[in-house]
Scaffold this motif. Structure first.
Motif, PDB file in Angstrom:
ATOM      1  N   UNK A 171       0.829  -1.205   0.000  1.00  0.00           N
ATOM      2  CA  UNK A 171       0.000   0.000   0.000  1.00  0.00           C
ATOM      3  C   UNK A 171       0.866   1.259   0.000  1.00  0.00           C
ATOM      4  N   UNK A 172       1.993   1.217   0.705  1.00  0.00           N
ATOM      5  CA  UNK A 172       2.886   2.378   0.735  1.00  0.00           C
ATOM      6  C   UNK A 172       3.543   2.589  -0.627  1.00  0.00           C
ATOM      7  N   UNK A 404      -0.077   5.807  11.469  1.00  0.00           N
ATOM      8  CA  UNK A 404      -1.044   4.719  11.389  1.00  0.00           C
ATOM      9  C   UNK A 404      -1.194   4.282   9.936  1.00  0.00           C
ATOM     10  N   UNK A 405      -1.002   2.994   9.621  1.00  0.00           N
ATOM     11  CA  UNK A 405      -1.103   2.539   8.231  1.00  0.00           C
ATOM     12  C   UNK A 405      -2.471   2.829   7.625  1.00  0.00           C
ATOM     13  N   UNK A 406      -2.475   3.105   6.340  1.00  0.00           N
ATOM     14  CA  UNK A 406      -3.732   3.397   5.642  1.00  0.00           C
ATOM     15  C   UNK A 406      -4.694   2.216   5.721  1.00  0.00           C
ATOM     16  N   UNK A 430      -3.729   8.748   7.434  1.00  0.00           N
ATOM     17  CA  UNK A 430      -2.458   9.390   7.123  1.00  0.00           C
ATOM     18  C   UNK A 430      -1.866   8.868   5.812  1.00  0.00           C
ATOM     19  N   UNK A 431      -2.737   8.446   4.931  1.00  0.00           N
ATOM     20  CA  UNK A 431      -2.281   7.963   3.635  1.00  0.00           C
ATOM     21  C   UNK A 431      -2.226   9.079   2.607  1.00  0.00           C
ATOM     22  N   UNK A 432      -2.215   8.693   1.353  1.00  0.00           N
ATOM     23  CA  UNK A 432      -2.165   9.655   0.258  1.00  0.00           C
ATOM     24  C   UNK A 432      -3.387  10.562   0.292  1.00  0.00           C
ATOM     25  N   UNK A 433      -3.234  11.881   0.125  1.00  0.00           N
ATOM     26  CA  UNK A 433      -4.391  12.790   0.171  1.00  0.00           C
ATOM     27  C   UNK A 433      -5.450  12.390  -0.853  1.00  0.00           C
ATOM     28  N   UNK A 434      -6.688  12.279  -0.391  1.00  0.00           N
ATOM     29  CA  UNK A 434      -7.794  11.890  -1.267  1.00  0.00           C
ATOM     30  C   UNK A 434      -9.055  12.659  -0.906  1.00  0.00           C
TER      31      UNK A 434
END
Length: 813
Positions: A171-172, A404-406, A430-434
């Motif tokens: 995912x990263x 924290x993982x997406x 805290x993942x890719x901005x969406x």
């Protein structure tokens, strides 16, 4: 004797293809009957329809994830292994030294290093779900070792067990691929160095500061600012690693929701189409998961449990990438005297050094090669210091935060029941901005921006430098100050317009480098429904997903008509083409001759304008990598500025006519169709996509021999990067060729008023197995933008059932 030998050779030659076919066919996963699966508490069932979409049912959530992992690995194991190897930097373990530069780059960025720390942050129940999924994957790996998919036979290896951190790494890695802004920083820098800040500001639609000339760094003047022209460039990366950096720009995905009060059936509607690289197999697959009490359906990526976008019994959700700048390139100034020491505003400090061991196959032997990674306060060094220089380019990326993982967010989204829960879950994302979209059974709709967005120092200087150029790391003036708080990110619930479109507006200082036209088109058409008083339904949303209207139609037609008439052109080919365009409705259909003429003309205009400013190499790179190049065409044609004409042209009308003539010659060129009549052209003759097997991302040289066997296509497509049904093309390509590589990799349509109104289409098919009937059985429907049903209720699953396999706990001996 010769006849005997010849006979043996003939038999072998005839037997090998048959044996290969038999091996490949025998490795297909089980679709019917009973399969033993360890660690299941009770039986689980996998029902599949005619296109291989699984409806997975189990007595508990953990068994559900075990069964899903088993299915995913049975159908997509090679893809899963390639994705984790890409993220881990372990391709060279299989493919040898050719992949070593790419592995080194992945180790420098550090997906695997960070995943171990992030995995510890998962909640207990999310970790249990992930572990259960891994158990199912490993059951399939263990059970399938004797009937491995064809790719593993060819490469001579079989994958090891799937670990929980592999999902985090996968995912990263995909987040990194989605956030390509650091390579655009390098492009901006080189364009500005070539043409200066004034022209660069026009080309990239933002202000650039005038460059400051200073002395180069040396032992005698180490405190001075380095000369930027002496810095290592990202184009100097080894070829294999450069392929990662110089990927084509992503097309912004489309997504919107319509409130229940504005639709024909009274239910809220959600439409989502994700755009990405068109590969074989497709990145996504669809599934339905049910325990009775818990039910969810949608799409996910092989290796990720649950669904990432879809619906449950109470609500639906989707998301499109918000192309904010989450990456900056910094120059770090290293000491020539003290190893691993770099400069801060207040003095010198030691960089962190990490030794990565990369398993690499070389000369038929496995070796562990050591690779030194240098990490500063801004991030890992990409290039420069390794070669002994004092200047190094460093990547600052918010995705490298230990957070924290997406996966936690998507796991939680599967269980939300209302808007408040939806926002609560996204608060920790805290993942890719969406731009996340929401629609529920009560007719409510909402939109929330979420993700890990960096905040930068606010000053005139840093506003100009923000996100655009390679920044000085030793001054502190361009450092990030933190991350944007969730409360500061925009959201909307039940607007008076009755609909919401993802990414229609941008945050201040976060202008997204994507084409603006598709979102404008969706906003306009949905607004038209509202204005006319018409209540649209799901079929209208399907039509909108397939919309291929060209945004510059009126401008191009008016420009050509006016200036061709002004020049009194009597060339019959041009006049025929102009008449064809005059009768055109503006849709870039596959069969349209006008679409081909339109595209060749705007590309010719762009090339001629840009080459006079930048020269051929940078022009080609700009057209290939900058997703808003057609905005420059719109400016050129609407403003008619003589300053941007090529040197051989003095008048705008002459420029238009000569560009039109060149565009038509390109379509009729020897490389294309030399004897083709203009009116007999079709856009699909030139605009084609080939679904390249992901094997060739690792070993492109193999494509020359194996490509015809495993690639799918070429297929003619319509649209372009500026249409809602977006299919890009490489605008730097040779005359008459418009090679497509990015398009809609998933389309979702959901009506929350009816559980049976759930539709999904993907480019190829559910299975990644080379011999599966579901490998590319959806291609025709996808080309036609035709929605295909996904079973959400048990009743619909029963109606659509074609196969059923029962997974049982393995009996004790």
């Amino acid at each position: 004797m010769f006849k005997i030998v010849l006979s043996i050779v003939v038999v072998i030659l005839l037997t090998l293809p048959v044996a290969g076919w038999w091996l490949a066919k025998s490795s297909l996963p089980r679709l019917d009957g009973i399969a033993d699966v360890n660690l299941l508490a009770k039986e689980a069932a996998i029902v599949t329809d005619d296109r291989g979409v699984p409806f997975i049912s189990a007595s508990s959530e953990l068994d559900l994830y075990r069964a899903q992992g088993y299915w995913a690995a049975s159908h997509r194991l090679f893809q899963m292994d390639m994705l984790r190897r890409l993220g881990r930097g372990e391709l060279s373990q299989v493919f040898g030294l050719a992949c070593l530069p790419q592995d080194k780059l992945m180790r420098q960025i550090g997906f695997a290093r960070n995943s171990k720390d992030e995995l510890k942050l998962l909640s207990a129940d999310a970790r249990k779900a992930l572990d259960a999924y891994c158990q199912g994957v490993n059951e399939a790996i263990s059970a399938g070792s004797g009937k491995r998919p064809p790719e593993f036979w060819v490469l001579g290896y079989y994958p090891g067990e799937w670990k929980a951190e592999d999902t985090i790494i996968l995912m990263k890695y995909l987040q990194y691929v989605q956030e390509e802004s650091w390579s655009l920083d390098d492009l901006r820098q080189r364009v500005m160095d070539k043409v200066g800040p004034e022209v660069a500001s026009r080309l990239f639609e933002e202000s650039f500061p005038a460059p400051v000339k200073t002395a180069p760094a040396s032992k005698a003047s180490i405190s001075k600012t380095p000369d930027l022209s002496s810095l290592p460039q990202l184009k100097d990366l080894p070829p294999m690693a450069r392929r990662v950096v110089e990927t084509l720009p992503g097309i912004g995905s489309n997504g919107w929701v319509v409130s229940g009060g504005s639709t024909d059936g009274g239910g809220a509607l959600l439409a989502l189409d994700r755009h990405a690289q068109l590969t074989e197999p497709n990145l996504w697959y669809a599934c339905t998961l049910s325990t009775g009490d818990f039910k969810v359906a949608g799409i996910t990526i092989p290796g990720v449990p649950g669904v990432m976008y879809g619906r449950n019994t109470a609500c639906s959700w989707g998301a499109t990438a918000y192309k904010a700048d989450t990456q900056d390139l910094f120059i770090e100034q290293f000491s020539p005297d003290i190893p691993n020491t770099y400069k801060l505003p207040e003095g010198w400090t030691a960089a962190r050094e990490v030794i990565e061991e990369i398993p690499c196959k070389a000369n038929f032997q496995m070796q562990n090669l050591q690779h030194k990674v240098i990490i500063t306060r801004h991030g890992p060094v990409l290039i420069g210091y390794e070669a002994g220089g004092t200047n190094a380019v460093v990547l600052a990326w918010s995705g490298n935060d230990i957070a924290l993982p997406a996966f936690e967010t998507f796991y939680r989204l599967n269980k939300v029941t209302d808007w408040n829960q939806f926002r609560t879950v996204l608060k920790s994302y805290r993942g890719s901005p969406q731009s996340f979209l929401f629609a529920d059974k009560k007719g409510n709709i909402g939109l929330q921006l979420a993700g890990n967005l960096p905040e930068r120092k606010i000053s005139d200087q840093t506003k100009k430098l923000r996100a655009s150029l390679i920044l000085p790391g030793w001054t502190g003036t361009c450092d990030w100050t933190g991350r944007m708080e969730f409360e500061a990110m925009p959201y909307s619930l039940n607007p008076k317009e009755g609909f919401l479109v993802a990414n229609f507006t941008n945050l201040p200082d976060f202008e997204a480098p994507v084409t603006p036209y598709p979102v404008q088109r969706v906003q306009s058409l949905l607004g038209g429904f509202k204005q006319s008083g018409r209540h649209p339904g799901l079929p209208d949303m399907a039509v909108l997903q397939g919309d291929e209207y060209a945004p510059l139609t009126a401008l191009v037609k008016e420009t050509l008509q006016t200036n061709v008439n002004k020049q009194e052109v009597n060339d019959q080919i041009q006049l025929t083409a102009l008449q064809t365009l005059d009768q055109w409705d503006g849709y870039l259909r596959r069969q349209s001759a006008s679409a081909a003429i339109y595209e060749s003309f705007i590309r010719t205009v762009a090339r001629r304008v840009l080459m006079s400013k930048m020269g051929l190499p940078l022009t080609n790179e700009y057209l290939r990598r900058w997703p808003r190049w057609t905005v420059q065409v719109e400016h050129s044609l609407s403003q008619k500025s003589l300053d941007w004409l090529p040197p051989e042209e003095r008048k705008f009308d002459t420029f238009v006519v000569t560009s039109f003539s060149q565009a038509l010659r390109d379509l009729r060129s020897k490389d294309a169709k030399a004897d083709l009549d203009v009116s007999a052209m079709s856009w699909e003759q030139y605009h084609k996509v080939t679904f390249r097997h992901m094997l060739f991302d690792a070993v492109p040289d193999w494509e020359n021999t194996l490509g015809r066997l495993v690639n799918i296509g070429p297929e003619g497509v319509g649209g372009d990067a500026d249409t809602v049904n977006a299919f890009n093309y490489d605008a730097s390509g040779s005359p008459g060729k418009f090679v497509c590589s990015i398009g809609p990799v998933e389309r979702l349509l959901i009506d929350m008023s009816d559980s049976d109104k759930f539709y999904e289409t993907q480019p190829l098919g559910q299975s990644g197995h080379l011999m599966s009937p579901n490998r590319y059985d959806q291609l025709k429907s996808w080309l036609q933008a035709k929605p295909l049903p996904v079973a959400f209720s048990e009743e619909q699953s029963d109606r659509q059932q074609r196969h059923k396999v029962i997974l049982t706990p393995k009996s004790s001996p």
